[in-house]
Design an enzyme around this catalytic site. Structure first.
Site, PDB file in Angstrom:
ATOM      1  N   CYS A 158     -56.643  13.953 -11.459  1.00  9.01           N
ATOM      2  CA  CYS A 158     -56.706  15.296 -12.062  1.00  9.01           C
ATOM      3  C   CYS A 158     -55.763  16.290 -11.389  1.00  9.01           C
ATOM      4  O   CYS A 158     -55.226  17.177 -12.039  1.00  9.01           O
ATOM      5  CB  CYS A 158     -58.123  15.841 -12.006  1.00  9.01           C
ATOM      6  N   CYS A 191     -40.565  19.160  -4.830  1.00  5.98           N
ATOM      7  CA  CYS A 191     -41.539  18.996  -5.924  1.00  5.98           C
ATOM      8  C   CYS A 191     -42.809  19.697  -5.467  1.00  5.98           C
ATOM      9  O   CYS A 191     -42.759  20.563  -4.617  1.00  5.98           O
ATOM     10  CB  CYS A 191     -41.753  17.523  -6.237  1.00  5.98           C
TER      11      CYS A 191
END
Lengths: 89, 462
Positions: free
Chosen positions: B242, B415
């Site tokens: 998630c 990132c």
């Protein structure tokens, strides 16, 4: 439907979870031979090799073992579903 | 006369005052009693598995039970016997998150006897969009405690056992043997599956990610176990959770409710209709599909005829990754190929010419980004998308002119957490001098979340 030993049929492949990510589509029409064994059907689905062993392959809402040698008879419009387990909660 | 009247007034005044004080004392006593009653019924948070007393079966429903459960007692599918069966059932919920919250909520509301609530995490702000038992004031509290308190507010007759611990091969069997019905979430699936098979308990399993959900009942009525379907664990790098993939809160909500439904059907004695089925939910098209699964496999290593897994094993080694929902940290590069966020900060402060490449997907770049960065998602680099390759080469060309060819143009890759950026550095390293001009490419360790933590506290965390 097929009276001759082998002919072509159009099935609708549905990709779920990781398989949708790997194939880049959620759904596609695929022309395949029929009858076909599940291993050959599986190899027609591109880019999913990494999922083998942890994926459910279903034809017409029925589980199909990927290593099964038994021939599947497919009909036009049959639904083939690729369902890897989901990992979230 | 005047004096007497003044005294009488005083007496009246004192009497009123006394009456008021007495009322106040009574109110305080009631409040104290209520508080004491509540504080004794707050369940103790357990950090290990202890033996539980068996639940006592109730012979009949009380008037309060009848009133509380009247709307479900009217269902012939449940009825009085079904309700009495719920009272004597214990359910272990592994994970009090997006699935566990609605599951616990509906099981408690329906009057389940005992709920084991297991979670090793604390409540965070980013949980609240889907983990609906926890509130803003519970941030930092253990999820097990917060869920137990919420359940107690809803139905104080349900016995809650909050466990603040991580399920492990050492404690799983003892824990699971105490609960007849289980439901779990990832990533301890193989562990929970094996523990359920070894103790002969059904497992109601659900999962949700992005806009999809799945529900399967394992080890129930001749149906398969998790290993019958998925004998091999997926390679860790193909698993999305998630916090990487995102999830719309209502999707686990729906799946957790479905789980509650199947648990109630099993616990009441009605039986589940989901045995040997995989139910998938596609939230985008609002479609459910049911796939008929194969039965239990005779050759299964844990539930087959000659099982070789007869006790719990090391599941982290088996799955090749740590069994928590937290993000994995990859380590793909050498020290020379990486810089810290502090190093990058000084590069920016010294106005050293460079290219900052952000390799996150566009949807994440829209949430937050560093102003000077060029966004090319990792997937585009992997596929060598022509428009992106062109853009990259253009920017490298500009940088080369700027530094006047003294050295190879420096490219720093960033990132979110510092995993994808390492993969990108590897790809760019191979492209350097072939698909693009020679570059000196480095990874920024820990990504934007490290930037937010160490350099710019105002930078959003997600």
């Amino acid at each position: 439907m097929c009276d001759i030993p082998s002919c072509l049929t159009n099935v609708c492949v549905l990709y779920f979870a990781k398989s949708a990510e790997l194939s880049g589509v959620r759904e596609e029409l695929l022309q395949v031979d029929t009858p076909i064994n599940s291993q050959d059907l599986w190899t027609r689905l591109l880019g999913l090799r990494v999922l083998q062993g942890h994926v459910v392959l279903a034809v017409r809402h029925q589980y199909v073992a990927i290593d099964d040698q038994e021939a599947l008879t497919l009909r036009d419009g049959d639904e083939v579903a690729v369902v890897p387990p989901l990992s979230g909660g | 006369m005047e004096v007497t009247s003044a005294m009488a007034d005083e007496v009246d005044y004192l009497k009123t005052q006394l009456g008021e004080k007495e009322k106040e004392i009574a109110a305080l006593k009631t409040k104290l009693a209520a508080f004491e009653k509540n504080s004794t019924s707050v369940p103790q948070l357990l950090d290990r598995v202890t033996p539980l007393t068996p639940l006592k079966a109730k012979a009949a429903l009380s008037n309060e039970d009848i009133m509380r459960y009247s709307r479900q007692l009217l269902l012939p599918e449940l009825g009085v016997q079904g309700q009495l069966n719920l009272f004597k059932t214990s359910v272990l919920i592994v994970g009090c998150g997006g699935l566990g919250c609605p599951l616990a909520q509906y099981l408690a509301a329906a009057g389940i006897g005992r709920l084991g609530l297991l979670d090793y995490d604390e409540v965070e702000l980013s949980n609240l969009h889907r983990q609906v038992l926890h509130g803003e004031e519970n941030q930092g509290q253990t999820k097990a405690r917060s869920a137990a308190n919420a359940v107690r507010r809803l139905n104080s007759t349900v016995e809650c056992v909050p466990y603040h611990l991580q399920l492990s091969p050492e404690n799983a069997l003892q824990l699971i043997q105490q609960y007849p019905v289980h439901s779990n979430n990832v990533p301890t699936r193989y562990l929970v599956n094996d523990a359920c098979v070894l103790s002969g308990k059904p497992l109601v399993s659900a999962s949700a990610l992005r806009m999809e959900g799945q529900l399967t009942l394992y080890n129930y009525d001749g149906g398969p176990c998790y290993r019958c379907l998925y004998p091999v664990p997926p390679p860790p790098e193909t698993v999305t959770n998630c916090s990487d993939g995102g999830v719309l809160g209502v999707v686990p909500g729906i799946m957790g409710c479905l789980q509650a439904l199947e648990v109630l059907k099993i616990a009441s004695g009605h039986g589940s209709s989901c045995g040997q089925q995989l139910v998938t939910f596609d939230a985008q098209s609002a479609r459910f599909r049911s796939i008929r699964l194969r039965p239990k496999q005779l050759g299964c290593v844990v539930c087959g005829e000659e099982p070789c897994v007869t006790q719990l094993i090391d599941y982290e080694a088996f799955c090749g990754s740590a069994a928590t929902d937290k993000c994995r940290r990859l380590n793909l590069l050498s020290k020379e190929q990486r810089i810290t966020v502090q190093d990058y900060k000084s590069i920016v402060d010294n106005a050293e010419p460079h290219l900052l490449l952000d390799v996150r997907p566009l949807v994440e770049v829209d949430i937050c980004n560093l102003p000077s960065s060029l966004n090319i998602p990792l997937s585009s680099l992997e596929e060598k998308k022509s428009e992106h390759m062109q853009l990259l080469q253009e920017r490298i060309g500009q940088l080369k002119q700027q530094i006047d060819g003294v050295c190879w143009p420096p490219v720093y890759v960033i990132c979110k957490m510092g995993n994808d950026s390492q993969k990108a550095v590897r790809i760019l390293g191979k492209m350097s001098g072939t698909e693009v001009d020679n570059i000196k490419v480095k990874d920024i360790c820990g990504g934007l979340m490290a930037w937010a933590q160490w350099i710019d506290p105002k930078f959003p965390q997600y």
